[in-house]
Design an enzyme around this catalytic site. Structure first.
Site, short mmCIF file in Angstrom:
data_model
loop_
_atom_site.label_atom_id
_atom_site.label_comp_id
_atom_site.label_asym_id
_atom_site.label_seq_id
_atom_site.Cartn_x
_atom_site.Cartn_y
_atom_site.Cartn_z
N GLY A 173 -10.79 -2.73 8.89
CA GLY A 173 -10.41 -2.93 10.28
C GLY A 173 -11.55 -3.03 11.25
N LYS A 204 0.82 -1.21 0.00
CA LYS A 204 0.00 0.00 0.00
C LYS A 204 0.86 1.26 0.00
CE LYS A 204 -3.75 -2.09 2.75
NZ LYS A 204 -4.81 -2.10 1.73
#
Length: 295
Positions: A154, A82
């Site tokens: 998350g 990322k």
């Protein structure tokens, strides 16, 4: 119609090869090996999984290149990493390391709140998140070779990924049924580039694969997203925040492949132990909603 160069065809083709598979977040070589042995088609190398990024707060940046290289050296499957939205140098660094894909990701703190990367300038293919056809079309116009739902990373809560997948697919159907002389108005209203909308209309689908991501925590979650039209599944925190990562990894891979075999999914779900602790989306403050990053 968008001019698709030879290089772009190669990039999109590389993403097509992952279709039907599971891509797992990993933070070290050991986790990468678990993912590969479980049947993951690729891994995402990062310093912290999204749940830990969310818990830690502060500024989340590109992973230490040492971690990326460690993961690349541990597995034979493709390795993604990322970079922050709009961070030209993080993207170039990852490209220089030889990663197979870069995720210009809202999970990390954006470096630029106005501009995304011009992904056509890079040799490495990019994956980007989207919540609707406007975001999807803009990322494709910038050169993204692969898309994914943003979901709410998350959280272990699938509701936002479901919302985004349904939204994109509903809008694809809408575009497919528009007359070509109606597309420009639709482009104006959604902020979607006209040429990309024209390509979507002619194909009857997005010109790149669209995976599910953000909140996948169980085999049933993975199967749900496949049934809603996902081309594959990203699992961020759901594997290594569960009670038994090895079992969860294998079960999610199997459920993604056999997403309409309910008896199998039931058996896969038995005795797994606890899934990651989930977060109710309504409890998140606006600034905690990663999906709002980017445009």
């Amino acid at each position: 119609m968008t001019n698709v160069t030879g290089t772009e065809r190669v990039k999109r083709g590389m993403a097509e090869m992952q279709k039907g598979g599971v891509i797992m977040d990993v933070v070290n070589a050991e986790q990468a090996k678990i993912a590969e042995e479980a049947g993951a088609v690729a891994v995402m190398a990062l310093e912290r999984v999204p749940a830990d990024i969310r818990a830690a707060g502060g500024v989340a940046r590109m992973a230490d290149p040492t971690i990326v290289e460690e993961v690349m050296g541990a597995v034979s499957i493709p390795v993604m990493a990322k970079c922050r939205i709009g961070h030209l140098v993080e993207a170039r660094v990852l490209e220089s390391l030889g990663v197979d894909y870069i995720d210009e990701s809202e999970v990390l703190t954006p470096a630029d709140e106005v501009n995304h990367l011009n992904k056509r300038d890079y040799t490495v293919p990019f994956v980007c998140g989207c919540r609707d056809i406007g975001e999807a079309a803009r990322r494709i116009a910038e050169g993204a070779s692969m898309l994914r739902t943003k979901g709410e990373p998350g959280t272990g809560n699938i509701v936002e990924a479901v919302r985004h997948m349904r939204q994109v697919n509903a809008e694809i159907r809408q575009v497919a049924n528009l007359r070509e002389d109606e597309l420009m108005t639709y482009a104006k209203n959604t902020g979607a580039p006209y040429e990309v909308l024209l390509e979507i209309k002619r194909l009857g689908r997005l010109p790149v694969v669209n995976f599910a991501a953000g909140g996948v925590a169980t085999p049933a979650d993975a199967a749900l997203m496949m049934q809603l039209g996902a081309d594959g599944v990203f699992v961020g925190s759901g594997i290594f925040k569960s009670e038994n990562p090895e079992k969860f990894a294998r079960a999610i891979v199997e459920a993604t492949t056999h997403y309409e075999d309910y008896e199998l999914i039931a058996n896969l779900s038995k005795g797994l132990g606890d899934a990651m602790k989930g977060v109710e989306i309504s409890t998140l403050l606006p600034e905690q909603r990663m999906q709002e990053r980017g445009w």
